[in-house]
Design an enzyme around this catalytic site. Structure first.
Site, PDB file in Angstrom:
ATOM      1  N   GLU A 121       0.836  -1.210   0.000  1.00 33.85           N
ATOM      2  CA  GLU A 121       0.000   0.000   0.000  1.00 33.85           C
ATOM      3  C   GLU A 121       0.869   1.257   0.000  1.00 33.85           C
ATOM      4  O   GLU A 121       0.627   2.209   0.744  1.00 33.85           O
ATOM      5  CB  GLU A 121      -0.962  -0.005   1.193  1.00 33.85           C
TER       6      GLU A 121
ATOM      7  N   CYS B 135     -12.360  -6.378 -15.579  1.00 27.33           N
ATOM      8  CA  CYS B 135     -13.475  -5.433 -15.513  1.00 27.33           C
ATOM      9  C   CYS B 135     -14.757  -6.178 -15.139  1.00 27.33           C
ATOM     10  O   CYS B 135     -15.121  -7.156 -15.793  1.00 27.33           O
ATOM     11  CB  CYS B 135     -13.643  -4.725 -16.850  1.00 27.33           C
TER      12      CYS B 135
ATOM     13  N   CYS C   3     -17.478  -5.768 -18.272  1.00 23.83           N
ATOM     14  CA  CYS C   3     -17.363  -6.356 -19.616  1.00 23.83           C
ATOM     15  C   CYS C   3     -16.356  -7.498 -19.722  1.00 23.83           C
ATOM     16  O   CYS C   3     -16.282  -8.158 -20.749  1.00 23.83           O
ATOM     17  CB  CYS C   3     -17.011  -5.268 -20.634  1.00 23.83           C
TER      18      CYS C   3
ATOM     19  N   CYS D  39     -15.458   1.318 -19.576  1.00 24.85           N
ATOM     20  CA  CYS D  39     -16.494   1.186 -18.545  1.00 24.85           C
ATOM     21  C   CYS D  39     -16.278   2.184 -17.412  1.00 24.85           C
ATOM     22  O   CYS D  39     -17.248   2.666 -16.812  1.00 24.85           O
ATOM     23  CB  CYS D  39     -16.528  -0.248 -18.018  1.00 24.85           C
TER      24      CYS D  39
END
Length: 199
Positions: A96, A152, A155, A187
């Site tokens: 992170e 995704c 899609c 998207c």
């Protein structure tokens, strides 16, 4: 008679390097960091893993992937603290990294210049699609950059963007599966347009 052969010279000098693993949410960044760190431990290298103290989503003391793989870590508030723990370390892992201060860039350079292998995992962009924290500079100074992708959810194409599914404009919102979704560029742009229309 034994002849001197350069092929038999064993390399004993440590060679530092910076490796960055970057990508969207749910792309396997932490999973890959854990894999590399465990391989180093198996090779009997001395390792230390750090994460930002603010990241307590799955565990206060461990680095944990979304798939629940984990490895013990040291939570810290400031990147400068990393140098206090690494005097006898061969490999440093940082998870992170986008949440750390800009001093992380100098810390990683200093470690690598002193022969330490540094493996960094972090989001390259925030939920607005903007380069996140020290990650762009870390990618620039890295010896190796691995861009990993999610899939995704709309899609099925490769996803590079993290779309926030809850209404909150703070850049740092520690997320779990309900707060973010990985999207491809097309998207993601469509989702941003829908968010603007709802506002």
């Amino acid at each position: 008679m034994v002849l001197f052969s350069e092929d038999h010279i064993q390399e004993t000098r440590r060679r530092g390097r910076i490796e960055v693993i970057c990508g969207s949410m749910f792309s396997g960044k932490t999973e890959e960091l854990i894999r590399r760190m465990k391989r180093a431990k198996f090779a009997r290298q001395r390792v230390e893993i750090f994460k930002p103290a603010i990241d307590t989503r799955y565990s206060e003391g461990d680095v944990v992937s979304h798939d629940s793989n984990s490895i013990s870590s040291t939570p810290i508030d400031s990147s400068a603290s990393i140098l206090l723990f690494t005097s006898e370390i061969d490999v440093v892992g940082i998870d992170e990294a986008q949440f750390f201060d800009s001093g992380l860039i100098d810390v990683c350079n200093q470690l690598a210049n002193n022969g330490v292998r540094v493996i960094i995992a972090g989001l390259d962009m925030d939920f607005k699609g903007v380069p996140f924290g020290p990650m762009p500079a870390l990618c620039a100074i890295a010896d190796e950059v691995s861009k990993v992708h999610a899939i995704c959810v709309k899609c099925g194409q490769l996803a590079s963007f993290s779309h926030r599914t809850v209404k909150n404009d703070k850049q740092v919102l520690l997320g779990e599966t309900a707060q973010y979704e990985p999207l491809c560029r097309e998207c993601y742009q469509r989702a941003l347009q829908e968010d603007r229309e709802k506002s």
